[in-house]
Design a protein around this motif. Structure first.
Motif, PDB file in Angstrom:
ATOM      1  N   PRO A 169     -63.341  -1.076  38.625  1.00  0.00           N
ATOM      2  CA  PRO A 169     -63.473  -2.027  37.794  1.00  0.00           C
ATOM      3  C   PRO A 169     -62.794  -2.012  36.582  1.00  0.00           C
ATOM      4  N   ASP A 171     -61.968  -3.203  32.127  1.00  0.00           N
ATOM      5  CA  ASP A 171     -61.905  -4.419  31.508  1.00  0.00           C
ATOM      6  C   ASP A 171     -60.938  -4.203  30.097  1.00  0.00           C
ATOM      7  N   GLY A 174     -61.145  -7.673  27.220  1.00  0.00           N
ATOM      8  CA  GLY A 174     -61.964  -8.490  27.243  1.00  0.00           C
ATOM      9  C   GLY A 174     -61.551  -9.414  28.562  1.00  0.00           C
ATOM     10  N   GLN A 175     -60.806  -9.082  29.267  1.00  0.00           N
ATOM     11  CA  GLN A 175     -61.041  -9.688  31.505  1.00  0.00           C
ATOM     12  C   GLN A 175     -61.551  -8.349  31.830  1.00  0.00           C
ATOM     13  N   LYS A 176     -62.366  -9.358  33.745  1.00  0.00           N
ATOM     14  CA  LYS A 176     -62.599  -7.928  33.336  1.00  0.00           C
ATOM     15  C   LYS A 176     -61.938  -8.070  35.215  1.00  0.00           C
ATOM     16  N   THR A 178     -59.806  -5.961  38.641  1.00  0.00           N
ATOM     17  CA  THR A 178     -59.535  -4.594  39.356  1.00  0.00           C
ATOM     18  C   THR A 178     -58.109  -4.086  39.304  1.00  0.00           C
ATOM     19  N   TYR A 218     -56.831   3.758  31.345  1.00  0.00           N
ATOM     20  CA  TYR A 218     -57.797   4.507  32.168  1.00  0.00           C
ATOM     21  C   TYR A 218     -57.366   5.062  33.331  1.00  0.00           C
TER      22      TYR A 218
END
Length: 262
Positions: A169, A171, A174-176, A178, A218
């Motif tokens: 997961p 972020d 501001g959007q979660k 996958t 990430y």
């Protein structure tokens, strides 16, 4: 006119058959006793080597369940006299070592030692070296252990189409979302496992450069070199391959003592 004597002719034949059968039975019994003695001697050697392997693992700071040792080759007694054994197989379960405070687990490590030199005196007194000409090891690193090292909540690893796959997961602005993707897995410096997540994506990712940059950052954060604990018997990692049950590790070494010399 000559008279036949069948009864007298059959008796020598029957005696001959009985002697042959008796001889065969004796040979079978003798062969069975020799095989039994051979296996008993192999069992004694296996127990002696098991004790010495346990000492070697403890000496290297690793942990495992008691090793399971099997001496291959037949007959065993001729190998004892020669002081050279065709093959010694060692199975280690739940092999662990400490890497920066995190456990890297090998649920099973199978070691195949070939052309092992060990004198009868060494086996009897447990003093001296048991040396293998070649040693090959195969084991598996669990995906749970690797995910724990990456230390990202919700991140899971697995195998997909022969590659290391990741799901996590994220972020993004501001959007979660996958994240999904795959990594290149190679053997890095000093036997470390190099994970490089170069192919990642996230469904619904905003089509703007900043979102793509955050996703790439990430992926870079979880692209690490995973140092392995020192493997026993001086084994050096040669290959790492993703399998459904975990990362399969292949290691090898030459001219290695597989015991702790007394």
């Amino acid at each position: 006119m000559a008279t036949a004597h069948p009864a007298y002719e059959e008796r020598p034949r029957r005696r001959g058959r009985k002697v042959l059968i008796t001889l065969l039975v004796l040979l079978l019994i003798l062969g069975g006793l020799l095989v039994a003695a051979d296996r008993v001697a192999a069992g004694v050697a296996e127990r002696a080597i098991t004790d010495q392997v346990s000492q070697e693992i403890t000496k290297q700071g690793a942990q495992s369940s008691p090793p399971e040792v099997e001496v291959g080759g037949f007959p065993f007694l001729t190998q004892v006299l020669d002081g050279r054994y065709e093959r010694i197989s060692i199975r280690l379960r739940d092999v662990r070592g400490s890497v920066n405070g995190d456990a890297v687990a090998l649920p099973e490590l199978n070691v195949d030692a070939r052309n092992v030199r060990a004198s009868l005196e060494t086996l009897r007194t447990q003093q001296g070296d048991v040396v293998a000409e070649t040693v090959n090891g195969t084991g598996t690193i669990t995906y749970e252990s690797l995910a724990a090292l990456l230390n990202r909540p919700g991140l899971t690893l697995g195998e997909r189409d022969g590659r290391l796959a990741v799901t996590a997961p994220v972020d993004i602005l501001g959007q979660k979302l996958t994240l999904t993707g795959t990594a290149d897995v190679t053997v890095g410096k000093e036997g470390a496992i190099s994970l490089r997540f170069n192919d990642v994506d996230a469904e619904g990712l905003p089509n703007i450069p900043l979102a793509r940059t955050l996703l790439s950052n990430y992926a870079k954060d979880i692209s690490i070199d995973v140092p392995l604990p020192d493997l026993p018997f001086q084994l050096a990692v040669r290959e790492v391959k993703p399998l459904p049950q975990g990362l399969a590790v292949t290691a090898a070494a030459k001219d290695v003592p597989i015991n702790s010399a007394g």
